[in-house]
Design an enzyme around this catalytic site. Structure first.
Site, PDB file in Angstrom:
ATOM      1  N   ARG A  50      12.078  21.452  71.276  1.00 43.98           N
ATOM      2  CA  ARG A  50      10.816  20.907  71.781  1.00 43.98           C
ATOM      3  C   ARG A  50      10.559  21.413  73.204  1.00 43.98           C
ATOM      4  NH1 ARG A  50      12.536  14.678  71.268  1.00 43.98           N
ATOM      5  NH2 ARG A  50      14.580  14.842  72.226  1.00 43.98           N
ATOM      6  N   GLU A  61       7.149  15.622  76.319  1.00 43.37           N
ATOM      7  CA  GLU A  61       7.568  16.663  75.380  1.00 43.37           C
ATOM      8  C   GLU A  61       6.533  16.878  74.274  1.00 43.37           C
ATOM      9  OE1 GLU A  61      12.331  15.722  75.564  1.00 43.37           O
ATOM     10  OE2 GLU A  61      11.044  14.430  74.389  1.00 43.37           O
ATOM     11  N   LYS A  74       4.156  16.294  67.771  1.00 42.75           N
ATOM     12  CA  LYS A  74       4.161  14.980  68.410  1.00 42.75           C
ATOM     13  C   LYS A  74       4.170  15.177  69.913  1.00 42.75           C
ATOM     14  CE  LYS A  74       7.892  12.125  68.541  1.00 42.75           C
ATOM     15  NZ  LYS A  74       8.851  11.129  68.028  1.00 42.75           N
ATOM     16  N   ARG A 117      10.887   6.055  62.370  1.00 37.66           N
ATOM     17  CA  ARG A 117      11.510   7.306  61.876  1.00 37.66           C
ATOM     18  C   ARG A 117      12.871   7.545  62.524  1.00 37.66           C
ATOM     19  NH1 ARG A 117      12.953  10.528  66.134  1.00 37.66           N
ATOM     20  NH2 ARG A 117      11.557  12.244  66.675  1.00 37.66           N
ATOM     21  N   GLN A 145      13.903   0.236  70.640  1.00 40.92           N
ATOM     22  CA  GLN A 145      14.334   0.841  69.366  1.00 40.92           C
ATOM     23  C   GLN A 145      15.284  -0.063  68.583  1.00 40.92           C
ATOM     24  OE1 GLN A 145      12.846   3.868  68.825  1.00 40.92           O
ATOM     25  NE2 GLN A 145      12.038   3.719  70.906  1.00 40.92           N
ATOM     26  N   ASP A 166      23.796  -5.433  75.774  1.00 40.37           N
ATOM     27  CA  ASP A 166      22.899  -4.719  76.693  1.00 40.37           C
ATOM     28  C   ASP A 166      23.258  -5.165  78.103  1.00 40.37           C
ATOM     29  OD1 ASP A 166      19.720  -3.404  76.326  1.00 40.37           O
ATOM     30  OD2 ASP A 166      20.325  -4.172  78.304  1.00 40.37           O
ATOM     31  N   THR A 206      20.712   3.354  74.536  1.00 38.54           N
ATOM     32  CA  THR A 206      20.389   2.917  75.895  1.00 38.54           C
ATOM     33  C   THR A 206      19.479   3.955  76.548  1.00 38.54           C
ATOM     34  OG1 THR A 206      22.256   4.064  76.915  1.00 38.54           O
ATOM     35  CG2 THR A 206      22.667   1.840  76.072  1.00 38.54           C
ATOM     36  N   ASP A 232      19.226  12.067  75.058  1.00 34.98           N
ATOM     37  CA  ASP A 232      18.291  12.985  74.407  1.00 34.98           C
ATOM     38  C   ASP A 232      17.552  13.857  75.401  1.00 34.98           C
ATOM     39  OD1 ASP A 232      16.738  11.029  75.510  1.00 34.98           O
ATOM     40  OD2 ASP A 232      15.622  10.534  73.705  1.00 34.98           O
ATOM     41  N   SER A 297      22.174  12.339  67.863  1.00 28.42           N
ATOM     42  CA  SER A 297      20.734  12.315  67.579  1.00 28.42           C
ATOM     43  C   SER A 297      19.927  12.607  68.846  1.00 28.42           C
ATOM     44  CB  SER A 297      20.381  10.924  67.041  1.00 28.42           C
ATOM     45  OG  SER A 297      19.009  10.662  67.185  1.00 28.42           O
TER      46      SER A 297
HETATM   47  P1  NAD Z   1      14.263   0.772  76.234  1.00 24.72           P
HETATM   48  O1  NAD Z   1      14.106   1.118  77.686  1.00 24.72           O
HETATM   49  O2  NAD Z   1      13.279  -0.112  75.567  1.00 24.72           O
HETATM   50  O3  NAD Z   1      15.711   0.126  75.988  1.00 24.72           O
HETATM   51  C1  NAD Z   1      16.867   0.659  76.567  1.00 24.72           C
HETATM   52  C2  NAD Z   1      17.863  -0.474  76.796  1.00 24.72           C
HETATM   53  O4  NAD Z   1      19.091   0.104  77.256  1.00 24.72           O
HETATM   54  C3  NAD Z   1      17.411  -1.466  77.883  1.00 24.72           C
HETATM   55  O5  NAD Z   1      17.370  -2.769  77.346  1.00 24.72           O
HETATM   56  C4  NAD Z   1      18.475  -1.318  78.974  1.00 24.72           C
HETATM   57  O6  NAD Z   1      18.769  -2.544  79.625  1.00 24.72           O
HETATM   58  C5  NAD Z   1      19.668  -0.820  78.165  1.00 24.72           C
HETATM   59  N1  NAD Z   1      20.698  -0.148  78.953  1.00 24.72           N
HETATM   60  C6  NAD Z   1      20.527   0.796  79.916  1.00 24.72           C
HETATM   61  N2  NAD Z   1      21.740   1.176  80.389  1.00 24.72           N
HETATM   62  C7  NAD Z   1      22.675   0.469  79.709  1.00 24.72           C
HETATM   63  C8  NAD Z   1      24.093   0.412  79.736  1.00 24.72           C
HETATM   64  N3  NAD Z   1      24.792   1.156  80.599  1.00 24.72           N
HETATM   65  N4  NAD Z   1      24.724  -0.419  78.884  1.00 24.72           N
HETATM   66  C9  NAD Z   1      24.022  -1.205  78.019  1.00 24.72           C
HETATM   67  N5  NAD Z   1      22.677  -1.209  77.951  1.00 24.72           N
HETATM   68  C10 NAD Z   1      22.008  -0.380  78.792  1.00 24.72           C
HETATM   69  O7  NAD Z   1      14.334   2.188  75.493  1.00 24.72           O
HETATM   70  P2  NAD Z   1      14.136   2.475  73.922  1.00 24.72           P
HETATM   71  O8  NAD Z   1      12.728   2.791  73.620  1.00 24.72           O
HETATM   72  O9  NAD Z   1      14.850   1.418  73.144  1.00 24.72           O
HETATM   73  O10 NAD Z   1      14.928   3.845  73.826  1.00 24.72           O
HETATM   74  C11 NAD Z   1      16.323   3.875  74.009  1.00 24.72           C
HETATM   75  C12 NAD Z   1      16.784   5.300  74.156  1.00 24.72           C
HETATM   76  O11 NAD Z   1      16.605   6.003  72.912  1.00 24.72           O
HETATM   77  C13 NAD Z   1      16.013   6.107  75.191  1.00 24.72           C
HETATM   78  O12 NAD Z   1      16.943   6.825  75.962  1.00 24.72           O
HETATM   79  C14 NAD Z   1      15.141   7.033  74.378  1.00 24.72           C
HETATM   80  O13 NAD Z   1      14.866   8.230  75.074  1.00 24.72           O
HETATM   81  C15 NAD Z   1      16.013   7.251  73.181  1.00 24.72           C
HETATM   82  N6  NAD Z   1      15.302   7.652  71.962  1.00 24.72           N
HETATM   83  C16 NAD Z   1      15.880   8.588  71.176  1.00 24.72           C
HETATM   84  C17 NAD Z   1      15.272   8.958  70.005  1.00 24.72           C
HETATM   85  C18 NAD Z   1      15.942   9.964  69.107  1.00 24.72           C
HETATM   86  O14 NAD Z   1      15.337  10.410  68.129  1.00 24.72           O
HETATM   87  N7  NAD Z   1      17.186  10.303  69.350  1.00 24.72           N
HETATM   88  C19 NAD Z   1      14.046   8.402  69.617  1.00 24.72           C
HETATM   89  C20 NAD Z   1      13.486   7.415  70.425  1.00 24.72           C
HETATM   90  C21 NAD Z   1      14.134   7.037  71.587  1.00 24.72           C
END
Ligand code: NAD
Length: 351
Positions: A50, A61, A74, A117, A145, A166, A206, A232, A297
């Site tokens: 991406r 992105e 996307k 997804r 998520q 968390d 996280t 990611d 992932s």
């Molecule tokens: P969000 O900000 O809603 O939730 C993240 C949570 O992580 C928060 O509640 C925060 O308090 C917690 N956190 C941060 N550091 C921590 C630690 N050291 N220990 C425990 N908890 C901790 O974010 P989200 O929308 O739920 O996304 C989560 C992650 O997933 C992001 O990094 C996002 O970029 C990634 N993501 C990846 C994909 C994929 O396809 N791989 C898709 C969507 C999101």
């Protein structure tokens, strides 16, 4: 206007109606199957890492792909600091277009669709890699998520218990509240160490823009499956390097994951297996009961393409969309200017 000039648009409101009409878990089951079908025909897609635009606080992105008939992309952001401003970390929208004409055929919100997804993809990977009979999952990171992940693993992998942790107790309380009545046994935990106790699957989801250590080497014993979702982006990982060296690592698209995934911590020639090859049977998945499997992932464009194509098909019977006037449609296709002239407002002169 003919149908060609209007583009179905799925707003957030309509997406929520559609998801409820289908059912959250049934939709993730269908999405996982759809992604699996598209992964089986992996070579037929255009693929590219991406295109990322980084800033100090996050990333924006574009994720394009095409199967030769349909093109999709996307737009998605990742801004871990947004939370402090009352904004979401991840938001997204997406487009499908007809390769034959280049005309867009769908525009949709993808913030909710991405959560669905991503969870479907995680559970699909685990269906191929996790130890047989897994019933307990640790879920570290209880943000946007998290509930989707829990429910996808329940519906697709038969998980019965989720153990939540968390940094923010409020996030864990929110997640536990949302999962009440889901049929899952939900166990809030005061530390990551306690969350992983007895878990055969560990999901880290996280958000922090740094090389974080959500899981350290001494926390991971033999036989577990790790679903690492939160790392990611360059400079944004969740696992201690030692865990990677002990794991069999499975990825979506290596040229993207080498830049963005946990494996950015490893040399560029460290062996990894492409998940599509496990799905087609071309490569082995879990070697034995004692292996540590890791799905690194990052989210790949084909998963979004699958989700958008699935959505488009659903709109044929569940018309939760509006029609957007997005394509100019001059009577003579060469007379765009004339179409604009004819639309000039009529000036009424006063006597
Ligand atoms: P969000 O900000 O809603 O939730 C993240 C949570 O992580 C928060 O509640 C925060 O308090 C917690 N956190 C941060 N550091 C921590 C630690 N050291 N220990 C425990 N908890 C901790 O974010 P989200 O929308 O739920 O996304 C989560 C992650 O997933 C992001 O990094 C996002 O970029 C990634 N993501 C990846 C994909 C994929 O396809 N791989 C898709 C969507 C999101």
């Amino acid at each position: 206007m003919t149908q060609l000039n209007v583009v179905p648009f799925v707003s957030v409101d309509n997406m929520m109606k559609l998801v409820h009409a289908i059912g959250i878990e049934p939709m993730m089951v269908e999405l996982a199957d759809r992604i699996e079908d598209d992964f089986r025909r992996w070579p037929s897609f255009d693929k590219t890492p991406r295109i990322a635009s980084h800033s100090d606080v996050g990333v924006i992105e574009l994720m394009p792909t095409s199967d030769g008939q349909t093109y999709g992309f996307k737009y998605v952001n990742g801004h871990p600091t947004n939370m402090k401003r009352g904004l979401q970390t991840v938001t997204a929208f997406g487009v499908l277009a007809d390769v034959a004409t280049g005309y867009p055929v769908l525009l949709s919100e993808m913030t909710i669709l991405t959560a669905l997804r991503t969870a479907a993809m995680s559970a699909l990977a685990a269906r191929h890699l996790a130890p047989k009979g897994a019933t307990t999952m640790a879920l570290i990171g209880n943000g946007s998520q998290s509930e989707f992940q829990a429910l996808a693993f329940r519906a697709i992998c038969g998980i019965r218990e989720v153990r939540l942790y968390d940094l923010s107790p409020d996030a864990t309380a929110k997640c536990a509240r949302n999962l009440a009545g889901s049929g899952l046994r939900v166990v809030p935990c005061p530390s990551a160490e306690e969350a992983i106790e007895g878990a055969q699957i560990i999901t880290t989801v996280t958000a922090d823009k740094q090389f974080a250590t959500i899981l350290s080497g001494n926390m991971i014993g033999p036989g577990v499956h790790i679903n690492a979702v939160g790392g990611d982006c360059p400079g944004k990982t969740e696992l201690a390097r030692d865990i990677l060296l002990r794991s069999d690592i499975f990825v979506e698209y290596p040229p993207q994951t080498r830049i963005e995934g946990e494996i950015q911590q490893l040399p560029p020639d460290h062996p990894v297996t492409e998940l599509w090859q496990v799905i087609t049977g071309a490569a082995p998945g879990r070697r034995d009961a004692g292996a540590i499997t890791l799905f690194d992932s990052v989210g790949f464009a084909i998963e979004d393409f699958s989700a958008l194509c699935y959505l488009r098909e659903k709109l044929a019977t569940l018309s939760f969309c509006e029609q957007l006037d997005m394509i100019a449609d001059p009577d003579d296709p060469r007379d765009l200017y004339g179409m604009l002239l004819r639309a000039a407002p009529v000036v009424v002169k006063r006597a």
